[in-house]
Design a protein around this motif. Structure first.
Motif, PDB file in Angstrom:
ATOM      1  N   LYS A  23       0.769  -1.199  -0.012  1.00  0.00           N
ATOM      2  CA  LYS A  23       0.076  -0.002   0.083  1.00  0.00           C
ATOM      3  C   LYS A  23       0.881   1.356  -0.173  1.00  0.00           C
ATOM      4  O   LYS A  23       1.849   1.142   0.362  1.00  0.00           O
ATOM      5  N   SER A  24       0.358   2.434  -0.638  1.00  0.00           N
ATOM      6  CA  SER A  24       1.063   3.705  -0.377  1.00  0.00           C
ATOM      7  C   SER A  24       1.115   4.119   1.209  1.00  0.00           C
ATOM      8  O   SER A  24       0.474   3.637   1.860  1.00  0.00           O
ATOM      9  N   ILE A  25       2.065   5.169   1.316  1.00  0.00           N
ATOM     10  CA  ILE A  25       2.398   5.717   2.350  1.00  0.00           C
ATOM     11  C   ILE A  25       1.108   6.446   2.716  1.00  0.00           C
ATOM     12  O   ILE A  25       0.792   6.247   3.918  1.00  0.00           O
ATOM     13  N   LYS A  26       0.471   7.288   2.140  1.00  0.00           N
ATOM     14  CA  LYS A  26      -0.517   8.101   2.390  1.00  0.00           C
ATOM     15  C   LYS A  26      -1.766   7.028   2.872  1.00  0.00           C
ATOM     16  O   LYS A  26      -2.591   7.231   3.825  1.00  0.00           O
TER      17      LYS A  26
ATOM     18  N   ILE B 292      16.381   6.513   1.361  1.00  0.00           N
ATOM     19  CA  ILE B 292      15.288   6.404   2.036  1.00  0.00           C
ATOM     20  C   ILE B 292      13.941   7.464   1.468  1.00  0.00           C
ATOM     21  O   ILE B 292      13.127   6.747   1.246  1.00  0.00           O
ATOM     22  N   ASP B 293      14.442   8.574   0.944  1.00  0.00           N
ATOM     23  CA  ASP B 293      13.491   9.405   0.397  1.00  0.00           C
ATOM     24  C   ASP B 293      13.242   8.877  -0.990  1.00  0.00           C
ATOM     25  O   ASP B 293      11.971   8.945  -1.461  1.00  0.00           O
ATOM     26  N   GLN B 294      14.055   8.182  -1.629  1.00  0.00           N
ATOM     27  CA  GLN B 294      13.757   7.588  -3.071  1.00  0.00           C
ATOM     28  C   GLN B 294      12.803   6.359  -3.035  1.00  0.00           C
ATOM     29  O   GLN B 294      11.805   6.210  -3.673  1.00  0.00           O
ATOM     30  N   ILE B 295      12.950   5.556  -1.657  1.00  0.00           N
ATOM     31  CA  ILE B 295      12.065   4.424  -1.617  1.00  0.00           C
ATOM     32  C   ILE B 295      10.569   5.119  -1.111  1.00  0.00           C
ATOM     33  O   ILE B 295       9.428   4.328  -1.745  1.00  0.00           O
ATOM     34  N   CYS B 296      10.778   5.957  -0.585  1.00  0.00           N
ATOM     35  CA  CYS B 296       9.462   6.422  -0.116  1.00  0.00           C
ATOM     36  C   CYS B 296       8.283   6.996  -1.345  1.00  0.00           C
ATOM     37  O   CYS B 296       7.374   6.793  -1.347  1.00  0.00           O
ATOM     38  N   GLN B 297       9.468   7.664  -2.171  1.00  0.00           N
ATOM     39  CA  GLN B 297       8.667   8.175  -3.418  1.00  0.00           C
ATOM     40  C   GLN B 297       8.349   7.035  -4.453  1.00  0.00           C
ATOM     41  O   GLN B 297       7.864   7.405  -5.616  1.00  0.00           O
ATOM     42  N   GLY B 298       8.845   6.013  -4.150  1.00  0.00           N
ATOM     43  CA  GLY B 298       8.578   4.932  -5.279  1.00  0.00           C
ATOM     44  C   GLY B 298       9.749   5.055  -6.446  1.00  0.00           C
ATOM     45  O   GLY B 298       9.322   4.645  -7.608  1.00  0.00           O
ATOM     46  N   GLN B 299      10.926   5.708  -6.162  1.00  0.00           N
ATOM     47  CA  GLN B 299      11.682   5.809  -7.313  1.00  0.00           C
ATOM     48  C   GLN B 299      12.774   4.893  -7.333  1.00  0.00           C
ATOM     49  O   GLN B 299      13.559   4.626  -8.245  1.00  0.00           O
ATOM     50  N   THR B 300      13.150   4.150  -6.290  1.00  0.00           N
ATOM     51  CA  THR B 300      13.913   2.977  -6.081  1.00  0.00           C
ATOM     52  C   THR B 300      13.412   1.916  -5.280  1.00  0.00           C
ATOM     53  O   THR B 300      12.412   2.290  -4.310  1.00  0.00           O
ATOM     54  N   PRO B 301      13.592   0.612  -5.535  1.00  0.00           N
ATOM     55  CA  PRO B 301      12.891  -0.428  -4.891  1.00  0.00           C
ATOM     56  C   PRO B 301      13.727  -0.399  -3.389  1.00  0.00           C
ATOM     57  O   PRO B 301      14.907   0.077  -3.277  1.00  0.00           O
ATOM     58  N   ALA B 302      12.912  -0.990  -2.540  1.00  0.00           N
ATOM     59  CA  ALA B 302      13.459  -1.098  -1.200  1.00  0.00           C
ATOM     60  C   ALA B 302      14.881  -1.905  -0.938  1.00  0.00           C
ATOM     61  O   ALA B 302      15.267  -1.567   0.044  1.00  0.00           O
TER      62      ALA B 302
END
Length: 362
Positions: A286-289, A329-339
């Motif tokens: 699910k999304s963070i929101k 961490i920012d990139q993962i939160c924004q879906g720009q890179t895999p966890a």
């Protein structure tokens, strides 16, 4: 006693932490001769079973949504208008999500006492048009033309209100006389306050640790072992120090070892809503929101938006390579890179001496 000369206190915010602090202060002022017994609290109006939340608090003396099961003393008055709450206050305590601070200050401008003092308990930053970020206490001070101090620390609202564990906080206040008064206002037998003059570092620690806690939640969600969590806490702590050293020179290295620093970082990385929601972000899809809405009962996350604000600044300063953990961490939160990139970031930086402060005092 001239009641008109007694100092008045208000709290702007009534979420979990705001309610706990309001409960402490309303009780403390009853035994402090300098303070007026009436304490006002601004409540964002909500309806619960057809009743206004302010009405419930004032009649039942309990915030049944955000602080259920714990009574306020009868001298606490809940109001739905921030101006009405703050207009007579000598001490204005800000405990709202940092996303609302700009509009709140605009609402209060010119409508509070000119000699009022603000205390911010808000953890986060605000993005500036110039490409950098601004501290919340600086925004409050500039927009309202009053001094603003900060209170940050290793405390979780549910633990402080239970009064079963010994919790700590750090008060950043350059005015030693005022710091002593504020310490008495906030302190209880189970919440101990240390006062330091290094206001900016105290506040920055309070914001940045939520980014690291978000990363710690990713570690849990990925099912990684405790060694990886220990590594992320260490790397995060070093990046916190480096951030202050680069962007806010003149702070003190000793402040990082107060409650607002390493202690708060550890507590939040093992508990707290940022860690919990970040773990669910990995496991649920699910999304963070969406998770924020489902898991937090109306409260807001601070880790992901703070990571975005810091990431924005680092990109503009061409400094992302100096802060690899904050960046990923920012990139993962924004879906720009895999966890999974978090694992590579940790492994590539384990063992490196990534922080040699040049501008911090002892």
């Amino acid at each position: 006693m001239n009641v008109k000369k007694l100092k008045r206190v208000c709290i702007l915010g009534s979420g979990g932490w705001g309610s706990v602090i309001a409960r402490i202060i309303a009780r403390n002022v009853l035994s402090m001769s300098k303070f007026h017994p009436k304490v006002t609290m601004y409540v964002f109006e909500e309806f619960l079973d057809g009743r206004k939340l302010t009405e419930i608090i004032n009649k039942e003396h309990e915030n049944v949504k955000y602080c259920k099961g714990y009574q306020f003393t009868h001298n606490l008055v809940a109001l739905s208008d921030p101006v009405e709450t703050a207009k007579n206050a000598d001490y204005i305590i800000f405990v709202t999500p940092h996303q609302f601070i700009d509009s709140l200050c605009k609402t209060l401008h010119g409508k509070i006492k000119p000699r009022a003092v603000a205390i911010s308990l808000i953890k986060g930053f605000e993005v500036k048009n110039t490409g950098g970020i601004d501290l919340i206490s600086h925004i409050i001070s500039k927009k309202l033309n009053i001094p603003c101090h900060v209170l940050m620390g290793a405390n979780i609202a549910s633990e402080v209100v239970e009064e079963k564990k010994h919790c700590t906080s750090t008060l950043g206040c350059k005015n030693s006389k005022r710091g002593a008064i504020l310490k008495e206002l906030f302190e209880t037998e189970h919440l101990r306050i240390t006062v330091v003059a290094d206001e900016d570092t105290v506040e920055i620690c309070g914001a940045l640790k939520n980014i690291v806690a978000t990363g710690a939640g990713f570690v849990d969600g990925l099912g990684l072992d405790n060694r990886m969590k220990e590594a992320i806490i260490r790397l995060g702590f070093l990046e916190m120090i480096k951030f202050v050293d680069y962007f806010y020179p003149g702070g003190r290295i000793s402040t990082f070892f107060e409650s607002c620093g390493i202690e708060d970082l550890i507590v939040t990385s093992y508990a707290g809503r940022n860690r919990k929601c970040a773990a669910a972000f990995i496991t649920s899809g699910k999304s963070i929101k969406q998770l924020e809405k489902e898991m937090l009962n109306g409260q807001m996350l601070q880790g992901p938006p703070t990571a975005e604000e810091v990431g924005y600044m680092l990109k503009n300063e061409n400094m992302t390579h100096h802060f690899p953990l904050f960046t990923v961490i920012d990139q993962i939160c924004q879906g720009q890179t895999p966890a999974s990139d978090l694992t590579r970031c940790i492994e590539s930086n384990i063992g490196k001496r990534t922080c040699t402060p040049k501008n911090l005092k002892p």
